[in-house]
Design an enzyme around this catalytic site. Structure first.
Site, PDB file in Angstrom:
ATOM      1  N   ASP A   9       3.671  -1.178   6.868  1.00 21.77           N
ATOM      2  CA  ASP A   9       2.512  -2.340   5.256  1.00 21.77           C
ATOM      3  C   ASP A   9       3.477  -2.103   4.295  1.00 21.77           C
ATOM      4  OD1 ASP A   9       2.095   0.523   5.261  1.00 21.77           O
ATOM      5  OD2 ASP A   9      -0.067   0.379   4.569  1.00 21.77           O
ATOM      6  N   HIS A 241       5.732  10.404   3.878  1.00 23.57           N
ATOM      7  CA  HIS A 241       4.163  10.522   4.785  1.00 23.57           C
ATOM      8  C   HIS A 241       5.332   9.654   5.747  1.00 23.57           C
ATOM      9  CE1 HIS A 241       1.542  11.366   2.068  1.00 23.57           C
ATOM     10  NE2 HIS A 241       0.984  10.596   1.244  1.00 23.57           N
TER      11      HIS A 241
HETATM   12  C1  BDR Z   1      -0.198   6.362   4.185  1.00 25.49           C
HETATM   13  O1  BDR Z   1      -1.174   6.047   3.780  1.00 25.49           O
HETATM   14  C2  BDR Z   1       0.452   4.996   2.250  1.00 25.49           C
HETATM   15  O2  BDR Z   1      -0.573   4.980   1.396  1.00 25.49           O
HETATM   16  C3  BDR Z   1       1.162   5.188   2.872  1.00 25.49           C
HETATM   17  O3  BDR Z   1       2.251   4.223   3.205  1.00 25.49           O
HETATM   18  C4  BDR Z   1       1.026   6.344   3.998  1.00 25.49           C
HETATM   19  O4  BDR Z   1       1.295   5.347   5.340  1.00 25.49           O
HETATM   20  C5  BDR Z   1      -0.270   8.170   3.959  1.00 25.49           C
HETATM   21  O5  BDR Z   1      -1.498   8.519   3.874  1.00 25.49           O
HETATM   22 CA    CA Z   2       2.874   4.278   5.167  1.00 19.93          CA
END
Ligand code: BDR
Ligand code: CA
Length: 316
Positions: A9, A241
């Site tokens: 995303d 992340h």
């Molecule tokens: C996840 O949430 C999204 O904001 C980031 O892309 C990542 O996949 C981290 O909690």
């Molecule tokens: Ca993400």
């Protein structure tokens, strides 16, 4: 060579992971599927097409889910304070990208690609788990046909990031995540336990941009407001992340893991909480019994992960 479908995303940290998957010599990126989360699916799909065009990525893009698997869930506002109004830190992105989309919805693209490459495809999912849940609902045999599944999501022995107990990707569609985590396939869960301690500083990223090509410079540009957002938790840097999940595919030795059945709380104040029942621990009969044992990351060699990301992104 790892054949990877990247379910994403985009998303600032998603963009870095995309460049990692595109540039790593042992990864063959064979598809990009989009999902709502950091922005609407229209926006995340436009962003995926934009990055594909800018970075000359051959993999097709298939557009995915725009709503949770349970249609009764209410959508919350997009996390614009994290990823900007446009999902890419508000770097200028054209409204329309003149590239074709794969004609299939994301879940069908995944089903057909996995069936065409049985036992060979790794799914790397770093957004809400909605597309993967739709795959399992439409064609449950896919669970036995993938090589593996690596997700960024959840938190086990640390707090959440959208509630005290829940992480954003899981909290955004808890029913989907519970379907994915209880299916008979091997899921490696890369959650906040390891991603929240894996940070890249602004200076480090700028150093990469100085040495790198246009793609790395763009990554630096689009990450600036995301780094500003992380002021509360990171000293002038950002949590990477989604790249942690991408790194796991090629360097699992940089992680320590436990195994056990994983469930997701659906509803109530703990909505979206992920809970593992570690293998070997005995409890009275309960909701984790008889479910597949998944792999949960509990430790990470962060510095080595960050350096591997740098080295990979700089291989233009
Ligand atoms: C996840 O949430 C999204 O904001 C980031 O892309 C990542 O996949 C981290 O909690
Ligand atoms: Ca993400």
């Amino acid at each position: 060579m790892h054949k990877v479908i990247y379910d994403t995303d985009p998303g600032v940290d998603d963009a870095m992971a995309l460049l990692f998957l595109h540039r790593h010599p042992e990864i063959d990126l064979i598809g990009i599927t989009t999902v709502f989360g950091n922005a609407s699916v229209e926006t995340t799909t436009r962003n995926a097409l934009f990055l594909k065009r800018e970075w000359d990525i051959a993999a097709p893009v298939a557009k995915g889910a725009s709503v949770t698997v349970d249609p009764n869930r209410h959508e919350r506002p997009w996390p614009t304070m994290v990823h900007g109004e446009n999902g890419l830190g508000d770097m200028p992105v054209p409204d329309l990208i003149d590239l074709p989309l794969d004609p299939r919805p994301a879940h069908r693209f995944i089903i057909e690609t996995v069936r065409a490459n049985p036992g060979e495809v790794t799914l790397v999912a770093v957004g809400r788990m909605t597309n993967l849940a739709l795959v399992l609902k439409e064609d449950p045999e896919i669970a036995g046909l993938v090589k593996g599944v690596v997700i960024m999501g959840g938190n086990f022995y640390v707090p959440g990031n959208v509630s005290p107990v829940a992480e954003a990707n899981i909290h955004g569609d808890p029913e989907a995540a519970d379907i994915v985590l209880t299916a008979p396939w091997k899921v490696v869960v890369i959650g906040l336990d390891v991603t929240a301690v894996t940070t890249m500083s602004r200076t480090y990223l700028r150093g990469m941009a100085d040495k790198g090509d246009k793609a790395v410079k763009q990554l630096d540009e689009l990450s600036q407001s995301y780094i500003d957002f992380y002021k509360h938790a990171v000293e002038d840097g950002m949590m990477v992340h989604d790249s942690c999940a991408a790194v796991y595919v090629v360097a699992p030795e940089l992680f320590t893991t436990i195994t056990g059945a994983v469930r997701v709380v659906c509803g109530g104040i703990a909505d979206g909480q992920t809970i593992v029942k570690p293998d070997g621990r005995r409890f009275p009969a309960g909701d984790w019994d008889g479910l597949p044992s998944q792999v949960v990351a509990t430790g990470i060699e962060s510095e080595k992960v960050i350096n591997l990301i740098r080295d990979t992104l700089l291989r233009a």
